[in-house]
Design a protein around this motif. Sequence first.
Motif, PDB file in Angstrom:
ATOM      1  N   ALA A  93       0.832  -1.210   0.000  1.00  0.00           N
ATOM      2  CA  ALA A  93       0.000   0.000   0.000  1.00  0.00           C
ATOM      3  C   ALA A  93       0.866   1.259   0.000  1.00  0.00           C
ATOM      4  CB  ALA A  93      -0.937  -0.005   1.206  1.00  0.00           C
ATOM      5  N   VAL A  94       1.961   1.233   0.735  1.00  0.00           N
ATOM      6  CA  VAL A  94       2.882   2.379   0.751  1.00  0.00           C
ATOM      7  C   VAL A  94       3.522   2.551  -0.622  1.00  0.00           C
ATOM      8  CG1 VAL A  94       5.051   3.242   1.707  1.00  0.00           C
ATOM      9  CG2 VAL A  94       3.313   2.306   3.233  1.00  0.00           C
ATOM     10  N   PHE A  95       3.971   1.443  -1.228  1.00  0.00           N
ATOM     11  CA  PHE A  95       4.570   1.530  -2.564  1.00  0.00           C
ATOM     12  C   PHE A  95       3.576   2.100  -3.565  1.00  0.00           C
ATOM     13  CE2 PHE A  95       8.082  -1.960  -2.320  1.00  0.00           C
ATOM     14  CZ  PHE A  95       8.636  -1.316  -1.240  1.00  0.00           C
ATOM     15  N   ALA A  96       2.335   1.630  -3.509  1.00  0.00           N
ATOM     16  CA  ALA A  96       1.316   2.117  -4.439  1.00  0.00           C
ATOM     17  C   ALA A  96       1.032   3.599  -4.205  1.00  0.00           C
ATOM     18  CB  ALA A  96       0.038   1.296  -4.290  1.00  0.00           C
ATOM     19  N   GLY A  97       0.955   4.004  -2.953  1.00  0.00           N
ATOM     20  CA  GLY A  97       0.732   5.416  -2.643  1.00  0.00           C
ATOM     21  C   GLY A  97       1.864   6.297  -3.135  1.00  0.00           C
ATOM     22  N   GLN A  98       3.092   5.817  -2.998  1.00  0.00           N
ATOM     23  CA  GLN A  98       4.226   6.582  -3.511  1.00  0.00           C
ATOM     24  C   GLN A  98       4.217   6.620  -5.033  1.00  0.00           C
ATOM     25  OE1 GLN A  98       7.487   4.609  -1.497  1.00  0.00           O
ATOM     26  NE2 GLN A  98       7.674   6.314  -0.068  1.00  0.00           N
ATOM     27  N   GLY A  99       3.875   5.513  -5.652  1.00  0.00           N
ATOM     28  CA  GLY A  99       3.828   5.479  -7.111  1.00  0.00           C
ATOM     29  C   GLY A  99       2.808   6.438  -7.684  1.00  0.00           C
ATOM     30  N   LEU A 100       1.709   6.634  -6.973  1.00  0.00           N
ATOM     31  CA  LEU A 100       0.681   7.572  -7.427  1.00  0.00           C
ATOM     32  C   LEU A 100       0.969   9.013  -7.015  1.00  0.00           C
ATOM     33  CD1 LEU A 100      -2.555   5.489  -6.778  1.00  0.00           C
ATOM     34  CD2 LEU A 100      -1.490   6.035  -8.977  1.00  0.00           C
ATOM     35  N   GLY A 101       1.986   9.209  -6.192  1.00  0.00           N
ATOM     36  CA  GLY A 101       2.350  10.562  -5.773  1.00  0.00           C
ATOM     37  C   GLY A 101       1.656  11.038  -4.516  1.00  0.00           C
ATOM     38  N   TYR A 102       0.933  10.163  -3.819  1.00  0.00           N
ATOM     39  CA  TYR A 102       0.234  10.552  -2.594  1.00  0.00           C
ATOM     40  C   TYR A 102       1.181  10.635  -1.392  1.00  0.00           C
ATOM     41  CZ  TYR A 102      -4.096   9.637  -5.104  1.00  0.00           C
ATOM     42  OH  TYR A 102      -5.124   9.654  -6.016  1.00  0.00           O
ATOM     43  N   ILE A 103       2.288   9.908  -1.434  1.00  0.00           N
ATOM     44  CA  ILE A 103       3.261   9.911  -0.341  1.00  0.00           C
ATOM     45  C   ILE A 103       4.580  10.432  -0.917  1.00  0.00           C
ATOM     46  CG2 ILE A 103       4.445   8.526   1.403  1.00  0.00           C
ATOM     47  CD1 ILE A 103       2.160   6.470   1.121  1.00  0.00           C
ATOM     48  N   PRO A 104       4.900  11.702  -0.679  1.00  0.00           N
ATOM     49  CA  PRO A 104       6.107  12.287  -1.264  1.00  0.00           C
ATOM     50  C   PRO A 104       7.363  11.953  -0.463  1.00  0.00           C
ATOM     51  CG  PRO A 104       4.910  13.949  -0.029  1.00  0.00           C
ATOM     52  CD  PRO A 104       4.088  12.682   0.030  1.00  0.00           C
ATOM     53  N   SER A 122      10.398  10.357  -1.823  1.00  0.00           N
ATOM     54  CA  SER A 122      11.130   9.161  -2.197  1.00  0.00           C
ATOM     55  C   SER A 122      11.380   9.181  -3.691  1.00  0.00           C
ATOM     56  CB  SER A 122      10.322   7.914  -1.817  1.00  0.00           C
ATOM     57  OG  SER A 122      10.908   6.751  -2.355  1.00  0.00           O
ATOM     58  N   TYR A 123      12.362   8.411  -4.130  1.00  0.00           N
ATOM     59  CA  TYR A 123      12.599   8.313  -5.560  1.00  0.00           C
ATOM     60  C   TYR A 123      11.454   7.574  -6.254  1.00  0.00           C
ATOM     61  CZ  TYR A 123      14.011   3.466  -4.764  1.00  0.00           C
ATOM     62  OH  TYR A 123      14.036   2.147  -4.401  1.00  0.00           O
ATOM     63  N   MET A 124      10.618   6.887  -5.480  1.00  0.00           N
ATOM     64  CA  MET A 124       9.482   6.159  -6.047  1.00  0.00           C
ATOM     65  C   MET A 124       8.287   7.075  -6.296  1.00  0.00           C
ATOM     66  SD  MET A 124       9.548   2.528  -3.992  1.00  0.00           S
ATOM     67  CE  MET A 124       9.212   3.190  -2.380  1.00  0.00           C
ATOM     68  N   THR A 125       8.307   8.281  -5.741  1.00  0.00           N
ATOM     69  CA  THR A 125       7.171   9.190  -5.840  1.00  0.00           C
ATOM     70  C   THR A 125       6.908   9.567  -7.292  1.00  0.00           C
ATOM     71  OG1 THR A 125       7.639  10.092  -3.657  1.00  0.00           O
ATOM     72  CG2 THR A 125       6.253  11.422  -5.076  1.00  0.00           C
ATOM     73  N   GLY A 126       5.686   9.331  -7.721  1.00  0.00           N
ATOM     74  CA  GLY A 126       5.267   9.707  -9.064  1.00  0.00           C
ATOM     75  C   GLY A 126       5.665   8.727 -10.153  1.00  0.00           C
ATOM     76  N   ASP A 127       6.295   7.615  -9.808  1.00  0.00           N
ATOM     77  CA  ASP A 127       6.701   6.607 -10.799  1.00  0.00           C
ATOM     78  C   ASP A 127       5.647   5.505 -10.809  1.00  0.00           C
ATOM     79  OD1 ASP A 127       7.935   4.834 -12.481  1.00  0.00           O
ATOM     80  OD2 ASP A 127       9.823   4.755 -11.373  1.00  0.00           O
ATOM     81  N   ILE A 128       4.898   5.401 -11.889  1.00  0.00           N
ATOM     82  CA  ILE A 128       3.762   4.486 -11.975  1.00  0.00           C
ATOM     83  C   ILE A 128       4.195   3.027 -11.823  1.00  0.00           C
ATOM     84  CG2 ILE A 128       3.713   4.193 -14.467  1.00  0.00           C
ATOM     85  CD1 ILE A 128       0.661   4.821 -12.248  1.00  0.00           C
ATOM     86  N   LYS A 129       5.458   2.738 -12.117  1.00  0.00           N
ATOM     87  CA  LYS A 129       5.960   1.370 -11.954  1.00  0.00           C
ATOM     88  C   LYS A 129       5.774   0.904 -10.513  1.00  0.00           C
ATOM     89  CE  LYS A 129      10.356   0.943 -11.464  1.00  0.00           C
ATOM     90  NZ  LYS A 129      11.809   0.890 -11.660  1.00  0.00           N
ATOM     91  N   TRP A 130       5.991   1.800  -9.550  1.00  0.00           N
ATOM     92  CA  TRP A 130       5.861   1.432  -8.143  1.00  0.00           C
ATOM     93  C   TRP A 130       4.409   1.254  -7.731  1.00  0.00           C
ATOM     94  CZ3 TRP A 130       9.668  -0.743  -5.922  1.00  0.00           C
ATOM     95  CH2 TRP A 130      10.948  -0.468  -6.374  1.00  0.00           C
ATOM     96  N   PHE A 131       3.493   1.902  -8.428  1.00  0.00           N
ATOM     97  CA  PHE A 131       2.075   1.641  -8.182  1.00  0.00           C
ATOM     98  C   PHE A 131       1.738   0.200  -8.536  1.00  0.00           C
ATOM     99  CE2 PHE A 131      -2.096   1.216 -10.227  1.00  0.00           C
ATOM    100  CZ  PHE A 131      -2.900   1.347  -9.105  1.00  0.00           C
ATOM    101  N   TRP A 132       2.229  -0.273  -9.679  1.00  0.00           N
ATOM    102  CA  TRP A 132       1.929  -1.635 -10.105  1.00  0.00           C
ATOM    103  C   TRP A 132       2.617  -2.671  -9.218  1.00  0.00           C
ATOM    104  CZ3 TRP A 132      -2.238  -2.080 -12.574  1.00  0.00           C
ATOM    105  CH2 TRP A 132      -2.657  -1.083 -13.463  1.00  0.00           C
ATOM    106  N   ILE A 133       3.846  -2.408  -8.813  1.00  0.00           N
ATOM    107  CA  ILE A 133       4.539  -3.316  -7.893  1.00  0.00           C
ATOM    108  C   ILE A 133       3.790  -3.363  -6.563  1.00  0.00           C
ATOM    109  CG2 ILE A 133       6.659  -3.632  -6.552  1.00  0.00           C
ATOM    110  CD1 ILE A 133       8.177  -2.460  -8.992  1.00  0.00           C
ATOM    111  N   GLY A 134       3.398  -2.209  -6.050  1.00  0.00           N
ATOM    112  CA  GLY A 134       2.648  -2.147  -4.797  1.00  0.00           C
ATOM    113  C   GLY A 134       1.295  -2.829  -4.893  1.00  0.00           C
ATOM    114  N   SER A 135       0.627  -2.658  -6.018  1.00  0.00           N
ATOM    115  CA  SER A 135      -0.668  -3.314  -6.204  1.00  0.00           C
ATOM    116  C   SER A 135      -0.520  -4.833  -6.195  1.00  0.00           C
ATOM    117  CB  SER A 135      -1.306  -2.871  -7.524  1.00  0.00           C
ATOM    118  OG  SER A 135      -1.557  -1.486  -7.491  1.00  0.00           O
TER     119      SER A 135
END
Length: 66
Positions: free
Chosen positions: A17-28, A30-43
Motif C-alpha cells: 500500500a505504501v509503494f502504491a501510494g508513492q507510485g501515485l504521488g500521494y506519499i512524497p 522518495s525516488y518512487m514518488t510519481g513513478d507508476i511502476k511502483w504503483f503496479w509493484i505495490g498493487s
Amino acid sequence: MKGGLAVVAGLILLAGAVFAGQGLGYIPGSYMTGDIKWFWIGSAMVVAGLGLGAFALLRRPAKPSP
C-alpha cells in the motif's frame, strides 16, 4: 504458525500500500514518488498479501499423526 503467517501477510499488504501510494504521488519524499511502476509493484504486493492472509486464516489445521 497461523498467526505468524497472518502477520507476514499484513506486513506485505502494508508495504504494498505504501509503494502504491508513492507510485501515485500521494506519499512524497522518495525516488518512487510519481513513478507508476511502483504503483503496479505495490498493487501486486497488496494482492499477494491478501491472498496469503486468506490462506493463513482459512486453512484447516493439520491432522495429528497417529
